[in-house]
Write a protein that holds these residues in place. Structure first.
Motif, mmCIF file in Angstrom:
data_model
loop_
_atom_site.group_PDB
_atom_site.id
_atom_site.type_symbol
_atom_site.label_atom_id
_atom_site.label_comp_id
_atom_site.label_asym_id
_atom_site.label_seq_id
_atom_site.Cartn_x
_atom_site.Cartn_y
_atom_site.Cartn_z
ATOM 1 N N UNK A 208 6.148 49.289 37.421
ATOM 2 C CA UNK A 208 6.093 49.309 35.962
ATOM 3 C C UNK A 208 4.717 49.749 35.498
ATOM 4 N N UNK A 210 1.915 48.912 32.356
ATOM 5 C CA UNK A 210 1.702 47.859 31.366
ATOM 6 C C UNK A 210 1.754 48.428 29.957
ATOM 7 N N UNK A 212 -0.347 48.115 27.555
ATOM 8 C CA UNK A 212 -1.619 48.730 27.147
ATOM 9 C C UNK A 212 -1.775 50.133 27.719
ATOM 10 N N UNK A 215 0.352 52.518 25.709
ATOM 11 C CA UNK A 215 -0.196 52.764 24.371
ATOM 12 C C UNK A 215 -1.424 53.675 24.436
ATOM 13 N N UNK A 216 -2.246 53.476 25.457
ATOM 14 C CA UNK A 216 -3.456 54.289 25.535
ATOM 15 C C UNK A 216 -3.214 55.570 26.326
ATOM 16 N N UNK B 60 0.968 40.068 31.931
ATOM 17 C CA UNK B 60 0.248 41.269 32.326
ATOM 18 C C UNK B 60 -1.056 41.329 31.566
ATOM 19 N N UNK B 61 -1.950 42.205 32.044
ATOM 20 C CA UNK B 61 -3.288 42.132 31.484
ATOM 21 C C UNK B 61 -3.391 42.819 30.125
ATOM 22 N N UNK B 62 -3.984 42.134 29.168
ATOM 23 C CA UNK B 62 -4.319 42.724 27.875
ATOM 24 C C UNK B 62 -5.811 42.548 27.654
ATOM 25 N N UNK B 63 -6.497 43.639 27.280
ATOM 26 C CA UNK B 63 -7.949 43.541 27.132
ATOM 27 C C UNK B 63 -8.437 44.035 25.776
ATOM 28 N N UNK B 64 -7.583 44.738 25.020
ATOM 29 C CA UNK B 64 -8.089 45.274 23.752
ATOM 30 C C UNK B 64 -7.931 44.236 22.640
ATOM 31 N N UNK B 67 -4.521 43.184 20.866
ATOM 32 C CA UNK B 67 -3.498 42.390 21.539
ATOM 33 C C UNK B 67 -3.988 40.966 21.824
ATOM 34 N N UNK B 180 3.298 38.576 26.383
ATOM 35 C CA UNK B 180 3.877 39.918 26.369
ATOM 36 C C UNK B 180 4.863 40.070 25.204
ATOM 37 N N UNK B 184 4.540 42.596 22.069
ATOM 38 C CA UNK B 184 5.582 43.579 21.750
ATOM 39 C C UNK B 184 6.041 43.402 20.304
ATOM 40 N N UNK B 187 3.543 45.029 18.109
ATOM 41 C CA UNK B 187 3.696 46.481 18.084
ATOM 42 C C UNK B 187 4.864 46.907 17.201
ATOM 43 N N UNK B 191 2.130 49.503 14.631
ATOM 44 C CA UNK B 191 1.615 50.163 15.837
ATOM 45 C C UNK B 191 0.136 50.451 15.628
ATOM 46 N N UNK B 195 -6.017 52.792 20.157
ATOM 47 C CA UNK B 195 -6.449 51.591 20.870
ATOM 48 C C UNK B 195 -7.457 51.982 21.918
ATOM 49 N N UNK B 197 -9.106 50.218 24.861
ATOM 50 C CA UNK B 197 -9.209 48.998 25.662
ATOM 51 C C UNK B 197 -10.646 48.710 26.053
#
Lengths: 588, 201
Positions: A208, A210, A212, A215-216, B60-64, B67, B180, B184, B187, B191, B195, B197
């Motif tokens: 998969x 992610x 982010x 989106x980026x 899952x990883x979010x850094x920005x 989010x 997550x 979502x 978003x 939107x 972004x 990150x």
């Protein structure tokens, strides 16, 4: 500690006991070869198995033949599990193309799963193919549990029978335990778990990107993978059979192994269910239900006290973290407490409950990382293992361990008043006491000697993650776990090294087989004896006095043996934490 | 003795077929027929591209800043669902403090802010894949997410409320927010224009 958490724990105990009673009675019927409501379906299958395997299930075995059959059968298991791991690269059902497991790790894992310890030096999803998990490990989850139940039933028969040379048929006990008890329960639990999101599939790991990254529009160089596999069927029996070996590295804290609080409740009930129920089986088979209740009561007392201590300890956060301005108050908005190494959906109450149950029973699965517990919170699981895995304990092995403690208890009580000790009308004489001493002395010897060797050697010390007394605790925990067939870990210790694989392998082997053979010998010796009639001088073994004596013997024996080593680990660490000497311990 | 060996071998073989092949096979069949979505990892597909964007059960990883962020993860790299791991740091381990400090810094808690950081936001989960944070941890981040997205704090807080799961059957476990799912939902609400990150660990 919140009222809400306490309510969840009480609910757990109520449901556990409500289920254990009928299951215990049912198992008594199964092992007395009386028809049950599953017989219609299973009796023909049982007969077919005997026929294929050329087994005469009516043959009454003496204790030596019973023990020899058990050892031979377990020997083949050991060999099979070792071979499958070594050859998994050429065997089917290996979608991730995992290589053969190293010799030392394979041997460790083979002993671990055959001895019902399920200590894991490896990470499931990066080491074991689906084939190895199913045909190697899952089969052992069943038969090692069935072996424990069979040997317990043999001991109970020894207590019941008079002037008999036989203690039952090992093959028949194995087949009955698997067919009538373990398989039906596992089917129900695994199907329930899979409906909740525990994976059960043969597909390769899922790739998969992610949210982010999408989106980026910056995909990572390597796709992310989600480990899958036939997990639900294995998790059900790993819990029910007090095995505890997780499908994934982090065991039942993995969301695909334990996705929500309901699955957590079901898995946690499964840990203690059969072991608690066997107390009632024992009571029913010796024809005095109070005897089963008495043993269960002694177990429950120690369990409740341990749970309360662990829960209280984990509800607080270390002073150093609190000083950073971290809010650890428990409320409806957050679990609070020591959340390092714990999952949000379980919070403190369900993590402490699991940690206590899994080490009271010799299960060893985890839903939180015990290594990150506060010192006293981590002391509880360690001590529960060191008590010899008799507080519920492993399926079968827990109760036969506790019955050995009962023999020691009547022996000590007999010494006090100067009478020949008796248990359930059977005279306890030199042979039984000698064998019982072997059973209760071997595990502590293995634990303490193993720990001493490991901390003396560089290869032992270099595997430690945390420095200072906590590092010592990691090693002590590992040997306590292996030397009592538990299988949980202070997982910071890197135990997948040749030294630990061999040392812990030997510990697990001794802890299982040098205990179970004396137990079968006791069964043989007791079966030959006549039951002496109850008299005024007979000490009753079903009342509160006996329960407190038994509890006392277990606790005093454990405390005398292990307090010095616990003082060097968790107790020193606790004192350092409260007096804030922690700054003196440097990072490793 | 010879009997013993033959009986052992045969019984081991028969029980292997029964518990290692038939039993897991039967459970797989039932699960795949009855609830394939759950049995295959609860994977989520992207509404537009149809590609897999994760599992509803795994973090899952979010850094920005746009989010919500989840728990700290001790896997390498963080939130590696192919090799789960906890941090195993003891309560006195200096790395524990270091990680918490770094998280607090990344959260840019304004000096003098009255509310303290919820503990689950500065500690690592057991699996490294915890999909949830506490409602307190979500609310703690509402201000940052709202300003990064040009939403009002009230709108974001409403969204958190909608995405909060209570205790299961009002009894089991803890109330929690799936990070997550919440992101979502964000978003879908708006939107982010661009972004960028930023690393937070």
């Amino acid at each position: 500690m919140t009222g809400d958490g306490i309510f969840q724990l009480l609910l757990y105990l109520v449901v556990l006991n409500l289920l254990a009673l009928p299951l215990g009675r049912y198992m008594a019927r199964v092992f007395s070869s009386e028809p049950t409501w599953l017989s219609l379906l299973l009796a023909p299958l049982e007969g077919l198995i005997y026929k294929i395997c050329r087994i005469n299930h009516t043959q009454d075995m003496g204790w030596k033949l019973y023990a020899a059959s058990m050892l031979t059968f377990n020997g083949f298991g050991l060999f099979a599990v070792y071979l499958i791991q070594r050859m998994q690269n050429v065997l089917p059902l290996n979608p991730q193309n995992l290589g053969a497991v190293s010799a030392d790790s394979s041997l460790n894992t083979a002993i671990s799963f055959v001895s019902n310890t399920n200590w894991q030096g490896y990470g499931g999803e990066v080491t074991m193919s689906y084939f190895t998990q199913m045909i190697g490990l899952n089969v052992q989850n069943f038969v090692s549990a069935a072996t424990g139940i069979a040997c317990l039933i043999a001991l109970v028969r020894g207590l019941v029978r008079q002037e008999s040379l036989g203690i039952g048929n090992f093959w028949s006990d194995m087949v009955k335990a698997t067919l009538y008890v373990l398989l039906p329960l596992s089917l129900v639990v695994s199907i329930l778990l899979s409906s909740q999101g525990v994976v059960q599939t043969f597909q390769p790991y899922a790739a998969y990107s992610t949210v982010e990254e999408i989106k980026s529009a910056k995909p990572s160089s390597e796709p992310h993978l989600i480990a899958l596999g036939p997990a639900a069927s294995q998790i059900a029996i790993k819990q029910l059979g007090t095995n505890g070996g997780g499908f994934f590295n982090v065991n039942s804290s993995h969301p695909l192994e334990n996705p929500n609080p309901l699955t957590n409740f079901v898995e946690c009930i499964s840990i203690l269910l059969i072991s608690a129920a066997l107390c009632h089986t024992f009571g029913k088979m010796v024809n005095d239900l109070r005897q089963g209740w008495a043993v269960l009561a002694a177990m429950s007392v120690i369990f409740l006290a341990s749970l309360a201590i662990c829960f209280t300890s984990e509800s607080s956060l270390s002073p150093a973290l609190s000083a950073l301005g971290v809010d650890a108050t428990s409320s409806t908005m957050q679990p609070g407490g020591n959340m390092e190494g714990k999952e949000t959906r379980f919070g403190i109450a369900n993590s402490a409950l699991w940690a206590t149950a899994t080490t009271a029973a010799s299960n060893g699965s985890v839903n939180s990382m015990h290594d990150s517990y506060n010192p006293i919170g981590g002391l509880v699981p360690m001590l529960l293992m060191q008590l010899g895995e008799v507080i519920y304990g492993g399926v079968g092995s827990g109760l036969y361990g506790m019955l050995v403690f009962a023999i020691i208890t009547v022996f000590i009580a007999g010494l006090m008043v100067g009478r020949t000790p008796e248990y359930l009308g059977k005279k306890i004489e030199a042979f039984e006491v000698k064998m019982s001493s072997l059973v209760i002395l071997f595990p502590p010897a293995v634990v303490l000697i193993g720990t001493a060797i490991a901390v003396s050697l560089e290869v032992g010390r270099s595997s430690v993650l945390n420095s200072g007394p906590h590092g010592f605790s990691e090693i002590l925990y590992a040997f306590s776990s292996a030397g009592n067939n538990n299988g949980s870990a202070f997982a910071g210790l890197n135990a997948n090294t040749p030294f630990y694989n061999y040392a812990l392998g030997i510990a697990m082997f001794i802890a299982r087989y040098w205990l179970v053979v004396p137990v079968i010998a006791i069964a043989g010796s007791l079966a030959r004896k006549k039951r002496s009639p109850e008299s005024l001088g007979t000490m009753p073994t079903h009342n509160a006095l006996f329960v407190s004596l038994l509890t006392g013997v277990v606790l005093i024996f454990g405390a005398l043996t292990f307090v010095p080593s616990l003082a060097l680990g968790p107790i020193v660490e606790h004192l350092m934490m409260v007096s804030d000497l922690s700054q003196g311990v440097s990072a490793k | 003795m010879r009997d013993l060996v033959i009986q052992s071998l045969l019984l081991y073989f028969v029980l292997t077929i029964l518990t290692g092949v038939i039993y897991p096979g039967a459970v797989t069949m039932v699960a795949q027929l009855a609830w394939p979505q759950a049995a295959n990892g609860s994977l989520i597909k992207d509404e537009t591209t149809g590609g897999t964007i994760g599992s509803s059960l795994l973090g899952q990883e979010f850094t920005s800043d746009e989010y919500f962020w989840g728990r700290l993860s001790a896997t390498t790299p963080p939130y590696n669902a192919a090799a789960s791991s906890g941090s195993n740091l003891g309560p006195l381990n200096p790395s524990l403090l270091k990680n918490a400090r770094a998280r607090i810094e990344a959260l840019k808690v304004p000096a003098g802010k009255s509310s303290k950081v919820p503990v689950d936001l500065v500690t690592s989960s057991a699996s490294g894949l915890d999909p949830h944070i506490s409602p307190a941890s979500a609310l703690f981040q509402a201000e940052r997410v709202a300003s990064a997205r040009g939403l009002t704090q009230h709108e974001v807080e409403e969204l958190i409320k909608q995405n909060t799961e209570g205790k299961q059957f009002a009894v089991f476990g803890e109330s929690r927010v799936n990070v997550l799912q919440l992101n979502l939902a964000l978003d879908r609400l708006n939107r982010p224009a661009s972004s960028t990150p930023k690393p937070n660990r």
